[in-house]
Design an enzyme around this catalytic site. Structure first.
Site, PDB file in Angstrom:
ATOM      1  N   CYS A 190      75.981  -1.145  13.158  1.00 14.14           N
ATOM      2  CA  CYS A 190      77.157  -1.407  13.989  1.00 14.14           C
ATOM      3  C   CYS A 190      76.916  -2.741  14.670  1.00 14.14           C
ATOM      4  CB  CYS A 190      77.373  -0.309  15.023  1.00 14.14           C
ATOM      5  SG  CYS A 190      78.724  -0.660  16.193  1.00 14.14           S
ATOM      6  N   SER A 220      87.270  -5.020  14.787  1.00 12.50           N
ATOM      7  CA  SER A 220      88.144  -4.186  15.601  1.00 12.50           C
ATOM      8  C   SER A 220      88.073  -4.560  17.077  1.00 12.50           C
ATOM      9  CB  SER A 220      87.773  -2.711  15.429  1.00 12.50           C
ATOM     10  OG  SER A 220      86.418  -2.496  15.779  1.00 12.50           O
ATOM     11  N   CYS A 277      82.860  -5.845  10.597  1.00 10.44           N
ATOM     12  CA  CYS A 277      83.007  -4.533  11.224  1.00 10.44           C
ATOM     13  C   CYS A 277      82.545  -3.500  10.215  1.00 10.44           C
ATOM     14  CB  CYS A 277      84.467  -4.298  11.603  1.00 10.44           C
ATOM     15  SG  CYS A 277      84.854  -2.632  12.179  1.00 10.44           S
ATOM     16  N   GLU A 291      80.456  -1.827  25.479  1.00  7.44           N
ATOM     17  CA  GLU A 291      81.756  -2.344  25.924  1.00  7.44           C
ATOM     18  C   GLU A 291      81.865  -2.356  27.450  1.00  7.44           C
ATOM     19  OE1 GLU A 291      84.387  -3.459  24.226  1.00  7.44           O
ATOM     20  OE2 GLU A 291      83.995  -2.921  22.147  1.00  7.44           O
TER      21      GLU A 291
END
Length: 273
Positions: A190, A9, A71, A156
């Site tokens: 993750c 993603s 993912c 991020e």
């Protein structure tokens, strides 16, 4: 024949991808990041399935016969439906693999107490995919999950060394460990979380093993290709790596290097809707 497709993603799948390329450098690869629609972790099963299917079809259109969903959210919410509903309708041999099974099918080798912790996004935790899959292979293992909703934004936004990152990582790790004092193995469920590993290790007792998925997925893919020559023969072997994003290529290149471990050159692509 064509390259192996790697889908995520966003950026996290690059931590798995770099391990795959390191283990199997002879193959050609196409990486597709759906950065325009990230994050997936907070979206419904139906939305994640729809988005993932579109990206898988995009990779198929690029010549990929084998696609790896790098993912956890896509693997948890979309993989089974794609494998059972969409792939049987394909006119030729196409395969889609995920990142959950390669981790869960070997977890029994790592835990002595048979108490395993899982740190993941809210979507992965709600899917209970790790609990379900581990129970299939190791019914004697107890699984404890903790959602970490702020970890992906921290990564991020490159806030790995911030006081806020330390606060939230410590809080979520403590919540997990309070569920069982016998946890001796923690899965980072993750693909963003390996970038937080030095911080996670600060708050996890040294006797607890922490498993990132990249190496396990790479080993599993190598084993899969050796056991399925009909798939392996469809994979081209030029050692070429190509990156695509559904968002800005410049933005992707700037952030992707942190996850992949080296600079990348990317192109923008429009999904076949």
């Amino acid at each position: 024949m064509g390259p192996i497709g790697i889908f995520d993603s966003g950026y996290g799948g690059l931590t798995v991808f770099r391990e795959i390329v390191g283990k199997l450098p002879q193959y050609d690869y196409v990486y597709l990041g759906d950065n325009a629609r990230v994050p997936y972790g907070t979206r419904s099963f139906e939305t994640v399935y729809a988005f993932t299917r579109e990206c898988v079809e995009q990779l198929f259109s690029m010549g990929c016969h084998l696609v790896v969903l790098a993912c956890n959210t896509a693997s948890a919410k979309a993989l089974r439906t794609i494998q059972q509903h969409d792939l049987p309708q394909c006119p030729d041999l196409r395969k889609v693999l995920g990142v959950i099974r390669p981790t869960t099918e070997v977890i029994g080798r790592y835990t002595q107490t048979r108490h395993v912790g899982v740190l993941a996004t809210s979507g992965t935790v709600k899917s209970a995919s790790y609990s379900i899959e581990i129970r299939k292979f190791f019914p004697d293992i107890s699984v404890y999950q903790q959602a970490c909703p702020l970890w992906v934004p921290l990564v991020e936004n490159n806030e790995l060394d911030s006081a806020g990152a330390a606060y939230f990582v410590q809080a979520d790790v403590n919540r997990l460990l309070r569920q069982s004092p016998r946890i001796d193995t923690i899965i980072l469920a993750c693909t963003h979380y390996p970038l937080l590993l030095p911080l996670i290790q600060r708050f996890v007792p040294p006797h607890i093993r922490i498993l990132a998925q990249g190496e396990l997925v790479a080993l599993s893919l190598a084993d899969y290709l050796s056991r399925h020559p009909e798939v392996e023969q469809q994979c081209t072997t030029g050692g070429n790596v190509t990156f695509y994003t559904t968002d800005s290529a410049a933005d992707f290149e700037e952030k992707a290097a942190r996850f992949y471990g080296s600079p990348v050159t990317a192109s923008e692509t429009k999904l076949l809707l």
